[in-house]
Design a protein around this motif. Structure first.
Motif, PDB file in Angstrom:
ATOM      1  N   VAL A 120       0.836  -1.201   0.000  1.00 48.44           N
ATOM      2  CA  VAL A 120       0.000   0.000   0.000  1.00 48.44           C
ATOM      3  C   VAL A 120       0.871   1.251   0.000  1.00 48.44           C
ATOM      4  N   GLY A 121       1.939   1.236   0.782  1.00 47.30           N
ATOM      5  CA  GLY A 121       2.840   2.382   0.812  1.00 47.30           C
ATOM      6  C   GLY A 121       3.498   2.647  -0.518  1.00 47.30           C
ATOM      7  N   CYS A 122       3.743   1.583  -1.298  1.00 53.06           N
ATOM      8  CA  CYS A 122       4.419   1.737  -2.591  1.00 53.06           C
ATOM      9  C   CYS A 122       3.501   2.282  -3.683  1.00 53.06           C
ATOM     10  N   VAL A 123       2.205   2.367  -3.412  1.00 55.18           N
ATOM     11  CA  VAL A 123       1.297   2.988  -4.387  1.00 55.18           C
ATOM     12  C   VAL A 123       1.680   4.448  -4.608  1.00 55.18           C
ATOM     13  N   ALA A 124       2.350   5.050  -3.641  1.00 55.17           N
ATOM     14  CA  ALA A 124       2.785   6.447  -3.748  1.00 55.17           C
ATOM     15  C   ALA A 124       4.224   6.566  -4.247  1.00 55.17           C
ATOM     16  N   ASP A 125       4.786   5.482  -4.770  1.00 52.91           N
ATOM     17  CA  ASP A 125       6.170   5.538  -5.264  1.00 52.91           C
ATOM     18  C   ASP A 125       6.277   6.572  -6.385  1.00 52.91           C
ATOM     19  N   PRO A 126       7.378   7.343  -6.431  1.00 52.51           N
ATOM     20  CA  PRO A 126       7.531   8.369  -7.472  1.00 52.51           C
ATOM     21  C   PRO A 126       7.622   7.795  -8.888  1.00 52.51           C
ATOM     22  N   ARG A 184       2.498  -1.521 -10.217  1.00 54.24           N
ATOM     23  CA  ARG A 184       2.698  -2.927  -9.831  1.00 54.24           C
ATOM     24  C   ARG A 184       2.226  -3.147  -8.395  1.00 54.24           C
ATOM     25  N   ALA A 185       2.507  -2.210  -7.519  1.00 52.18           N
ATOM     26  CA  ALA A 185       2.043  -2.335  -6.137  1.00 52.18           C
ATOM     27  C   ALA A 185       0.519  -2.350  -6.079  1.00 52.18           C
ATOM     28  N   LEU A 186      -0.104  -1.489  -6.876  1.00 54.32           N
ATOM     29  CA  LEU A 186      -1.564  -1.415  -6.894  1.00 54.32           C
ATOM     30  C   LEU A 186      -2.165  -2.706  -7.447  1.00 54.32           C
ATOM     31  N   GLN A 187      -1.526  -3.287  -8.463  1.00 59.68           N
ATOM     32  CA  GLN A 187      -2.003  -4.557  -9.010  1.00 59.68           C
ATOM     33  C   GLN A 187      -1.981  -5.649  -7.949  1.00 59.68           C
ATOM     34  N   GLU A 217     -10.879 -13.048   7.260  1.00 57.65           N
ATOM     35  CA  GLU A 217     -10.111 -12.584   6.106  1.00 57.65           C
ATOM     36  C   GLU A 217     -10.876 -11.480   5.377  1.00 57.65           C
ATOM     37  N   THR A 218     -12.198 -11.615   5.293  1.00 56.64           N
ATOM     38  CA  THR A 218     -13.007 -10.608   4.622  1.00 56.64           C
ATOM     39  C   THR A 218     -12.911  -9.270   5.347  1.00 56.64           C
ATOM     40  N   ARG A 219     -12.964  -9.289   6.674  1.00 62.19           N
ATOM     41  CA  ARG A 219     -12.873  -8.035   7.431  1.00 62.19           C
ATOM     42  C   ARG A 219     -11.496  -7.395   7.234  1.00 62.19           C
ATOM     43  N   ARG A 220     -10.471  -8.219   7.228  1.00 60.06           N
ATOM     44  CA  ARG A 220      -9.136  -7.679   7.039  1.00 60.06           C
ATOM     45  C   ARG A 220      -9.009  -7.073   5.643  1.00 60.06           C
ATOM     46  N   ASP A 221      -9.578  -7.749   4.646  1.00 58.55           N
ATOM     47  CA  ASP A 221      -9.487  -7.250   3.280  1.00 58.55           C
ATOM     48  C   ASP A 221     -10.287  -5.967   3.090  1.00 58.55           C
ATOM     49  N   LYS A 222     -11.403  -5.813   3.804  1.00 56.58           N
ATOM     50  CA  LYS A 222     -12.161  -4.569   3.717  1.00 56.58           C
ATOM     51  C   LYS A 222     -11.319  -3.405   4.238  1.00 56.58           C
ATOM     52  N   ALA A 223     -10.605  -3.645   5.323  1.00 59.98           N
ATOM     53  CA  ALA A 223      -9.732  -2.599   5.852  1.00 59.98           C
ATOM     54  C   ALA A 223      -8.608  -2.303   4.868  1.00 59.98           C
ATOM     55  N   LEU A 224      -8.108  -3.354   4.219  1.00 60.33           N
ATOM     56  CA  LEU A 224      -7.051  -3.162   3.219  1.00 60.33           C
ATOM     57  C   LEU A 224      -7.579  -2.367   2.038  1.00 60.33           C
ATOM     58  N   PHE A 260      -7.642   2.513  -1.295  1.00 56.75           N
ATOM     59  CA  PHE A 260      -8.380   3.637  -1.869  1.00 56.75           C
ATOM     60  C   PHE A 260      -7.752   4.964  -1.460  1.00 56.75           C
ATOM     61  N   GLU A 261      -7.417   5.094  -0.193  1.00 61.32           N
ATOM     62  CA  GLU A 261      -6.816   6.341   0.294  1.00 61.32           C
ATOM     63  C   GLU A 261      -5.478   6.611  -0.386  1.00 61.32           C
ATOM     64  N   ALA A 262      -4.680   5.552  -0.561  1.00 58.75           N
ATOM     65  CA  ALA A 262      -3.369   5.715  -1.199  1.00 58.75           C
ATOM     66  C   ALA A 262      -3.523   6.093  -2.667  1.00 58.75           C
ATOM     67  N   ALA A 263      -4.457   5.419  -3.359  1.00 59.51           N
ATOM     68  CA  ALA A 263      -4.674   5.716  -4.776  1.00 59.51           C
ATOM     69  C   ALA A 263      -5.248   7.118  -4.966  1.00 59.51           C
ATOM     70  N   HIS A 264      -6.146   7.525  -4.072  1.00 56.11           N
ATOM     71  CA  HIS A 264      -6.746   8.855  -4.157  1.00 56.11           C
ATOM     72  C   HIS A 264      -5.685   9.937  -3.989  1.00 56.11           C
ATOM     73  N   ALA A 265      -4.697   9.676  -3.144  1.00 58.34           N
ATOM     74  CA  ALA A 265      -3.653  10.665  -2.877  1.00 58.34           C
ATOM     75  C   ALA A 265      -2.760  10.894  -4.088  1.00 58.34           C
TER      76      ALA A 265
END
Length: 238
Positions: free
Chosen positions: A168-174, A181-184, A198-205, A210-215
């Motif tokens: 998730v952190g790498c979605v903001a890579d320059p 690739r991180a987003l994929q 697992e479903t609850r964990r994935d919802k949080a993920l 979404f927040e990382a991609a929106h940024a």
């Protein structure tokens, strides 16, 4: 004769079974179907059997056969073709070196060759994938985008839950190629709901993705763009 035979002998911890498969592979000669059946199960083999098969491929120059090239593509997630036997041989030799010497693997891991760095990570993950996560994590801040891409690519293929935050952190890579690739990988992770927890964990993920991609959205091209290949010539992302 079928994959169940070769799989049984390669996954067992009996060297006499490995030796039988080695001899069978060498005896295949023009029987490309038999060669393919054997090689398609090598990546499921006992770790020591896998190393021995790589040694056989190197010593007997088995990369001259198209079945070997196809198998190498499958093992490492590559896109070689029958015309690049030299590159395939170089790949096998690097992995074999890493599997035979932990000291050499760590030296390769610190090298300037990003593809070999990826193979060093891959070789470590064959024996202990969680132990490789800290090694890959260090590379995520490497000045070379190729090295960062290698780390992201490896982390994603492990499918370990502890790598989610790094991806998730790498979605903001320059470098957009690293970010895509991180987003994929993140998208693939949220697609597998094994049970309620697992479903609850994935919802949080999903929320973090979404927040990382929106940024980073304002910095993305307006239209779909094919990016320059990174690390390997077939690794083109949009």
């Amino acid at each position: 004769m079928g994959r169940h035979v070769t799989r049984a002998l390669l996954t067992a911890s009996r060297p006499d079974g490995w030796e039988f498969i080695e001899k069978l592979l060498l005896a295949a000669q023009r029987q490309e179907g038999l060669r393919q059946t054997i090689l398609e199960t090598v990546d499921e083999a006992h770790p020591e059997a896998f190393r021995r098969m790589l040694r056989l491929i190197v010593d007997q120059n088995l990369v001259r056969f198209s079945a070997t090239i196809r198998a190498i593509d499958t093992w490492f997630g590559f896109g070689y073709d029958a015309l690049s036997a030299g590159a395939a041989a170089k790949t096998v030799e690097c992995v074999l070196t890493c599997l035979e010497s932990e000291e050499r693997r760590r030296e390769i891991l610190a090298s300037d060759d990003a593809e070999q760095v990826y193979l060093a990570l891959w070789s470590g993950a064959v024996h202990n994938a969680p132990a490789v996560v800290p090694e890959a994590r260090k590379l995520l801040s490497h000045p070379s985008p190729e090295h960062r891409f290698a780390a992201v690519h490896l982390l994603g293929t492990t499918s370990l839950p502890e790598v989610d935050q790094e991806l998730v952190g790498c979605v903001a890579d320059p470098d957009l190629r690293v970010a895509v690739r991180a987003l994929q990988h993140c998208a693939q992770r949220t697609g597998f709901h094994l049970h309620e927890r697992e479903t609850r964990r994935d919802k949080a993920l999903e929320n973090r993705i979404f927040e990382a991609a929106h940024a980073v959205a304002p910095s993305l091209p307006v239209k779909s763009t094919t990016l320059e290949p990174i690390l390997w010539p077939w690794m083109t992302l949009q």
